[in-house]
Write a protein that holds these residues in place. Structure first.
Motif, PDB file in Angstrom:
ATOM      1  N   ALA B 141      -4.204   8.127  10.205  1.00 17.14           N
ATOM      2  CA  ALA B 141      -3.718   9.264   9.431  1.00 17.14           C
ATOM      3  C   ALA B 141      -3.284  10.407  10.353  1.00 17.14           C
ATOM      4  O   ALA B 141      -2.393  11.189  10.006  1.00 17.14           O
ATOM      5  N   LYS B 142      -3.917  10.501  11.528  1.00 18.83           N
ATOM      6  CA  LYS B 142      -3.533  11.572  12.467  1.00 18.83           C
ATOM      7  C   LYS B 142      -2.214  11.247  13.165  1.00 18.83           C
ATOM      8  O   LYS B 142      -1.452  12.147  13.503  1.00 18.83           O
ATOM      9  N   ASN B 143      -1.978   9.962  13.420  1.00 17.36           N
ATOM     10  CA  ASN B 143      -0.853   9.590  14.281  1.00 17.36           C
ATOM     11  C   ASN B 143       0.334   8.976  13.552  1.00 17.36           C
ATOM     12  O   ASN B 143       1.405   8.858  14.120  1.00 17.36           O
ATOM     13  N   TYR B 144       0.121   8.555  12.319  1.00 14.70           N
ATOM     14  CA  TYR B 144       1.207   7.872  11.616  1.00 14.70           C
ATOM     15  C   TYR B 144       1.399   8.480  10.242  1.00 14.70           C
ATOM     16  O   TYR B 144       0.593   9.287   9.784  1.00 14.70           O
ATOM     17  N   LYS B 145       2.474   8.031   9.583  1.00 14.49           N
ATOM     18  CA  LYS B 145       2.843   8.650   8.320  1.00 14.49           C
ATOM     19  C   LYS B 145       2.645   7.713   7.137  1.00 14.49           C
ATOM     20  O   LYS B 145       2.094   8.103   6.110  1.00 14.49           O
ATOM     21  N   LYS B 146       3.133   6.476   7.293  1.00 12.80           N
ATOM     22  CA  LYS B 146       3.230   5.614   6.116  1.00 12.80           C
ATOM     23  C   LYS B 146       2.134   4.548   6.081  1.00 12.80           C
ATOM     24  O   LYS B 146       1.934   3.826   7.046  1.00 12.80           O
ATOM     25  N   ALA B 147       1.466   4.471   4.941  1.00  9.28           N
ATOM     26  CA  ALA B 147       0.423   3.451   4.783  1.00  9.28           C
ATOM     27  C   ALA B 147       0.713   2.623   3.545  1.00  9.28           C
ATOM     28  O   ALA B 147       1.264   3.119   2.561  1.00  9.28           O
ATOM     29  N   VAL B 148       0.339   1.350   3.634  1.00  8.24           N
ATOM     30  CA  VAL B 148       0.431   0.479   2.464  1.00  8.24           C
ATOM     31  C   VAL B 148      -0.950  -0.138   2.243  1.00  8.24           C
ATOM     32  O   VAL B 148      -1.595  -0.584   3.193  1.00  8.24           O
ATOM     33  N   VAL B 149      -1.382  -0.088   1.009  1.00  6.87           N
ATOM     34  CA  VAL B 149      -2.632  -0.764   0.664  1.00  6.87           C
ATOM     35  C   VAL B 149      -2.270  -1.975  -0.183  1.00  6.87           C
ATOM     36  O   VAL B 149      -1.589  -1.837  -1.204  1.00  6.87           O
ATOM     37  N   GLY B 152      -4.539  -3.563  -5.749  1.00  7.08           N
ATOM     38  CA  GLY B 152      -4.778  -2.412  -6.625  1.00  7.08           C
ATOM     39  C   GLY B 152      -6.085  -2.549  -7.367  1.00  7.08           C
ATOM     40  O   GLY B 152      -6.189  -2.214  -8.538  1.00  7.08           O
ATOM     41  N   GLY B 153      -7.104  -3.055  -6.691  1.00 11.95           N
ATOM     42  CA  GLY B 153      -8.438  -3.121  -7.280  1.00 11.95           C
ATOM     43  C   GLY B 153      -9.224  -1.873  -6.924  1.00 11.95           C
ATOM     44  O   GLY B 153      -8.687  -0.903  -6.357  1.00 11.95           O
ATOM     45  N   LEU B 154     -10.515  -1.926  -7.247  1.00 10.40           N
ATOM     46  CA  LEU B 154     -11.399  -0.785  -7.009  1.00 10.40           C
ATOM     47  C   LEU B 154     -11.309  -0.284  -5.572  1.00 10.40           C
ATOM     48  O   LEU B 154     -11.031   0.885  -5.311  1.00 10.40           O
ATOM     49  N   LEU B 155     -11.511  -1.209  -4.634  1.00 10.96           N
ATOM     50  CA  LEU B 155     -11.575  -0.827  -3.232  1.00 10.96           C
ATOM     51  C   LEU B 155     -10.220  -0.327  -2.738  1.00 10.96           C
ATOM     52  O   LEU B 155     -10.131   0.682  -2.023  1.00 10.96           O
ATOM     53  N   GLY B 156      -9.142  -1.004  -3.155  1.00 11.91           N
ATOM     54  CA  GLY B 156      -7.808  -0.626  -2.722  1.00 11.91           C
ATOM     55  C   GLY B 156      -7.452   0.772  -3.175  1.00 11.91           C
ATOM     56  O   GLY B 156      -6.909   1.578  -2.409  1.00 11.91           O
ATOM     57  N   LEU B 157      -7.769   1.086  -4.423  1.00  6.88           N
ATOM     58  CA  LEU B 157      -7.434   2.405  -4.951  1.00  6.88           C
ATOM     59  C   LEU B 157      -8.259   3.486  -4.259  1.00  6.88           C
ATOM     60  O   LEU B 157      -7.771   4.583  -3.989  1.00  6.88           O
ATOM     61  N   GLU B 158      -9.524   3.199  -3.971  1.00 10.95           N
ATOM     62  CA  GLU B 158     -10.345   4.183  -3.262  1.00 10.95           C
ATOM     63  C   GLU B 158      -9.799   4.417  -1.863  1.00 10.95           C
ATOM     64  O   GLU B 158      -9.743   5.547  -1.381  1.00 10.95           O
ATOM     65  N   ALA B 159      -9.360   3.337  -1.209  1.00  4.29           N
ATOM     66  CA  ALA B 159      -8.774   3.477   0.125  1.00  4.29           C
ATOM     67  C   ALA B 159      -7.485   4.295   0.049  1.00  4.29           C
ATOM     68  O   ALA B 159      -7.275   5.226   0.836  1.00  4.29           O
ATOM     69  N   ALA B 160      -6.642   3.953  -0.920  1.00  4.37           N
ATOM     70  CA  ALA B 160      -5.361   4.645  -1.049  1.00  4.37           C
ATOM     71  C   ALA B 160      -5.562   6.128  -1.335  1.00  4.37           C
ATOM     72  O   ALA B 160      -4.913   6.994  -0.735  1.00  4.37           O
ATOM     73  N   ASN B 161      -6.499   6.419  -2.220  1.00  3.89           N
ATOM     74  CA  ASN B 161      -6.801   7.813  -2.543  1.00  3.89           C
ATOM     75  C   ASN B 161      -7.258   8.565  -1.295  1.00  3.89           C
ATOM     76  O   ASN B 161      -6.823   9.684  -1.030  1.00  3.89           O
ATOM     77  N   THR B 171       1.571   3.712  -0.421  1.00  5.26           N
ATOM     78  CA  THR B 171       2.008   2.857  -1.525  1.00  5.26           C
ATOM     79  C   THR B 171       0.973   1.752  -1.726  1.00  5.26           C
ATOM     80  O   THR B 171       0.539   1.122  -0.765  1.00  5.26           O
ATOM     81  N   VAL B 172       0.605   1.568  -2.974  1.00 14.41           N
ATOM     82  CA  VAL B 172      -0.298   0.465  -3.305  1.00 14.41           C
ATOM     83  C   VAL B 172       0.548  -0.694  -3.790  1.00 14.41           C
ATOM     84  O   VAL B 172       1.361  -0.541  -4.709  1.00 14.41           O
ATOM     85  N   VAL B 173       0.368  -1.827  -3.133  1.00 15.75           N
ATOM     86  CA  VAL B 173       1.104  -3.022  -3.524  1.00 15.75           C
ATOM     87  C   VAL B 173       0.163  -3.909  -4.313  1.00 15.75           C
ATOM     88  O   VAL B 173      -0.924  -4.244  -3.843  1.00 15.75           O
TER      89      VAL B 173
END
Lengths: 103, 811
Positions: B141-149, B152-161, B171-173
């Motif tokens: 998060a400090k060094n890059y801009k774009k993340a993809v998770v 879209g389950g519990l863990l994925g959404l918590e990570a994305a949030n 973006t959640v795929v």
């Protein structure tokens, strides 16, 4: 130095129960377990001073009648997670008679 | 020499098992723990709040190094166990460290499922499982801009949030078209998606990833539909797989997980296993809730007690994204054999769906307002028949009548100084502090340590929510609730055994049902005493030492150790002579306070214990008996003046009340029992908040049951209408008897009826004429034994009276 005071016969204390010895410094509960062991504790729960002698005796513990704290009859220590201690006094039984030693 | 226990896996399940073991057998084992991570045991389910910056790593540590030291546990962190020599009973770590065992506990947890697409091993592609993954995400998060998770389950959404909060473009795929389809139906999934979009998350639904592109580090993804997406970080949150690598390697039987029986034992009897690596009755659990039950059972068997079986868990889910309230449990999709009750209020952002089968809840989904999640979940597990409360079901438990914390439904929004438990004055901050500092997980633990919800219990739901928002997705999952710590048996099982095996004393019950303690505790002994007396009134002998002091001293203990004395006044009617006797007693014994009670009696407060028998003797002499204001028994029958005086009265409610009181007094019941008789529907005797209420009408009598004026104000429900006083008496005795025979000790009629249903009470008391007469007859038989004045007994019998005075007076 121990100064043994005769309290009364063991049968006068109900099994799984207690009787009170009145002293100038306050009451002392004399407890008798289901196994006929005898213990003496200051009759004041460390929590809010409930009369422990009126509680339910189970195993070697008594449950305070006011807020259900459990106290070890042998040591007077409160069972975790609650914390505190009621003073305990030496007792002995000789020929069916209970003796209490006061400091 | 102590036996050796080795734990492989320094996580929540394994360490929880050690904690349970140390509680019951602290000196049985020399314990060695291997953990692959370089940390002490921490709360893995709280990694999401750490990623979101709401908590620090220190906040989520469950067992510090000091804990291992205090318990003499040898801890090897950062050492992965790579082999087990089952013959020599020895584990071997990657660095060559070995440890011998007599018992081995495998708690290797699970691994994130890394989708095996080309490029999955590139730099910047991670799972979301441990502190290392969180650190990797925070660095990215400090060094890059774009993340993809991906996922879209519990863990994925918590990570994305969490990544959005840390400033990334996320973006959640998701493969399917509904987020969290394991926990949400499509409607609530859409609501969730909308609120997450408001927070800046983007979604690419119905997307199957085919390749991760880039050089050494990932730079993007391609999808089956040909589309592409840029990414500097890819988090794989597409599910977990039990980590069975080690067990499989050494030949311990595994299928999807390590296969265990109901005692958490693997196919190698020296090896136990708990947690996410386990497969029990075909199920591998991916949530933390079942671990507690597994740990408790496993510890019991490791301790050599051999008591307790793990019979599987029903789980519920909460998403840990601050500000989004979501709950689901059980089978909430349903099928053709089920029906749905749904409430939607899109403007308030509220959606609730309860799935029913044969009038029982089998699943629930809630979005926006989840305060009743615990209630639905409880009914789901208890298989409660909800037909009687169906019309109120969607409005929640508060709608059934709850004066305690009715409107309060957002524990996370409460400030720290908000008082949660009004009985014991416990604030939210105190509860949170105890939970985090003492590592509490269950409601029972929070009650024991903080006293919150430990008195009247009306704040239980709120405390559960605080617990959930502090330590995460939690739920106590035993299928049946034991009476107390002295036994595995539930109240119903104990009552049944007492009836069927003709157990007529407390020791007989404890022997027959293998009590763990020699003479029970202050919780089970009074219950057992009641159960044997109510089942065998003519055979069982009362055990005063198993009664709470109030019932032993036939008076109510007060905060200063004095007692209050309430003489009976039949139907609330008294005479000048009785009042004079009460006044004389108050004078003679210097009784400091005289008060009228809510049940139309006079209470003498502040009587010294040794004065009690003399006070009773004087009251007895004036014709009065014990009022049982101290007992789990009939308290009072409250009446209004009725047709004798009142211009609206339809029947003689006063004399009917007196008749009822003469029939029912001195009966023992599971909890206190109050009756009232009102002479007309104006209901001046407040009969509709009593356990049994009679409202006289011109044509006869309405009989109401299950009211309660206490913690949860509950109005009665109409049982039936009858036309004669004789019928009132019979229905009254029969209803009281079925409650006496079947309710749990300390369960008032209101919760009992909520549990068994009003239709059940109707079926027993109204529809079954022969059954009603039999119940009433049994009530009268029991009354022949118990309807004695305990005051007179104590006054007349020296050996009883003696117990009221000190055994010795010194000084």
């Amino acid at each position: 130095m121990s100064n043994w005071i005769e309290v009364g016969k063991i049968e006068e204390i109900p099994k799984q129960g207690a009787r009170v010895v009145e002293t100038a410094e306050g009451d002392i509960g004399i407890f008798r377990t289901g196994e006929d062991e005898i213990f003496a504790l200051r009759d004041r729960c460390p929590h809010k001073s409930g009369p422990l002698s009126q509680g339910i005796v189970h195993g070697k513990r008594v449950t305070c009648p006011l807020h259900n704290w459990n106290i070890e009859l042998e040591s007077g220590e409160v069972v975790a997670p609650d914390e505190g201690c009621a003073a305990s006094f030496p007792v002995k039984i000789e020929a069916g008679v209970v003796f209490l030693s006061l400091p | 020499m102590k036996e050796k226990l080795v734990l492989v896996g320094n996580g929540m399940a394994g360490v929880r098992t050690l904690e349970e073991l140390l509680k019951i057998a602290p000196d049985k084992y020399d314990i060695t723990v291997f953990g692959a991570e370089p940390h002490c045991n921490y709360n893995r389910i709280m990694l999401s709040p750490v990623l979101a910056g709401e908590k620090t790593i220190d906040d989520i540590v469950l067992n510090s190094q000091a804990w291992y030291d205090e318990n003499n546990i040898t801890l090897h962190t950062g050492k992965t166990v790579v082999d087990i020599d089952r013959k020599a009973q020895k584990v071997i770590a990657a660095d060559g460290t070995t440890a011998r065992y007599d018992r081995l506990l495998l708690a290797t947890g699970s691994n994130p499922f890394i989708i095996p697409v080309p490029g999955h091993d590139k730099e910047g592609v991670i799972g979301f499982r441990d502190i290392y993954d969180v650190d990797t995400m925070l660095d990215a998060a400090k060094n890059y801009k774009k993340a993809v998770v991906i996922g879209g389950g519990l863990l994925g959404l918590e990570a994305a949030n969490g990544l959005v909060i840390n400033g990334m473009d996320v973006t959640v795929v998701h493969l399917g078209d509904t987020l969290m389809e394991m926990q949400m139906d499509s409607f609530s999934g859409e609501m969730l998606k909308a609120s997450l979009e408001e927070r800046g998350l983007k979604f690419r639904m119905n997307s199957s990833t085919t390749e991760l592109t880039g050089g050494q580090r990932v730079t993007g993804l391609t999808f089956a539909d040909g589309g592409e997406l840029e990414a500097d970080l890819v988090v794989m949150a597409a599910g977990i797989r039990p980590n069975i690598e080690l067990a499989q390697k050494v030949g311990i039987h595994c299928e999807r997980g390590i296969v265990v029986n109901d005692t958490l034992q693997t196919f190698d009897p020296k090896v136990y296993s708990v947690g996410e690596c386990v497969q029990h009755r075909g199920i591998a659990y991916g949530l933390v809730a079942p671990l507690f039950e597994q740990a408790r059972v496993c510890a019991n068997h490791l301790a050599g007690y051999g008591i307790g079986m793990y019979e599987g868990s029903t789980t519920s889910t909460k998403l840990k994204v601050t500000g989004i309230d979501l709950f689901s449990a059980g089978d909430f999709h349903g099928d053709e054999s089920t029906e749905e009750v749904v409430m939607k209020d899109a403007a308030r952002g509220i959606y609730k769906k309860v799935v029913l089968k044969d009038n029982k809840i089998i699943g629930a989904v809630m979005y926006g307002d989840t305060v009743d999640g615990a209630w639905y979940f409880q009914m789901l597990r208890d298989e409660t028949n909800i037909s009687d409360i169906r019309e109120h079901l969607m409005f929640g438990q508060a709608h059934l009548g709850d004066s305690g914390h009715g409107g309060e439904n957002a524990a996370s929004a409460l400030p720290d100084d908000a008082e949660v438990c009004g009985c014991n004055g416990v604030c939210k901050g105190t509860i949170v502090k105890a939970i985090t500092e003492k590592g509490l997980f269950t409601l029972e633990e929070v009650k024991a340590h903080t006293k919150a919800a430990a008195s009247c219990g009306s704040c239980t739901g709120l405390v559960e929510q605080i617990l959930a928002s502090t330590v995460g997705d939690y739920s106590d999952t035993p299928k049946k609730k034991p009476m107390c710590g002295c036994t595995e048996h539930s109240h119903d099982e104990v009552r049944e055994a007492i009836r069927e095996q003709e157990l007529t004393s407390i020791p007989a019950v404890m022997t027959a049902l293998e009590w763990h303690t020699p003479d029970g505790c202050a919780s089970c002994r009074p219950a057992l005493n009641y159960y044997v007396l109510s089942a065998w009134p003519q055979q069982a002998k009362d055990d005063p030492q198993s009664r709470f002091i109030n019932e032993r001293a036939h008076a109510n203990i007060q905060k200063d150790g004095t007692y209050s004395v309430i003489p009976r006044m039949w139907g609330g009617v008294t005479t000048p002579n009785e009042l004079r006797a009460i006044a004389d007693v108050a004078d003679k014994f210097n009784i400091p306070s005289v008060k009228v009670t809510g049940g139309q009696r006079v209470d003498l407060l502040g009587v010294k214990k040794e004065d009690l028998p003399a006070v009773w003797a004087d009251l007895n002499a004036a014709g009065m008996v014990s009022g049982h204001g101290y007992g789990k028994s009939l308290r009072t029958v409250k009446t209004c003046v009725g047709s004798e005086w009142c211009r609206f009265g339809t029947q003689d409610s006063t004399s009917l009340g007196i008749k009822i009181e003469k029939m029912t007094w001195a009966s023992w019941t599971p909890h206190k029992y109050k009756i009232a008789v009102s002479g007309c529907p104006r209901n001046c005797a407040e009969a509709t908040i009593k356990d049994f209420g009679v409202v006289c009408v011109d044509s006869g009598y309405e009989l109401h049951v299950g009211g309660n004026g206490g913690i949860h104000v509950v109005a009665t429900q109409l049982l039936c209408r009858v036309s004669t006083e004789e019928e009132v008496m019979e229905y009254c005795g029969a209803f009281m008897q079925v409650y006496r025979e079947e309710a749990h000790y300390l369960e008032r009629t209101a919760p009992w009826i909520e549990r068994v249903g009003l239709s059940y009470a109707k079926q027993r008391v109204v529809e079954d004429d022969a059954g009603r007469k039999a119940l009433h007859a049994r009530f009268l038989v029991s009354q022949e034994v118990f309807q004695v004045d305990p005051w007179a007994e104590a006054v007349e019998q020296d050996h009883i009276r003696k117990d009221y005075i000190p055994i010795k007076k010194l000084g």
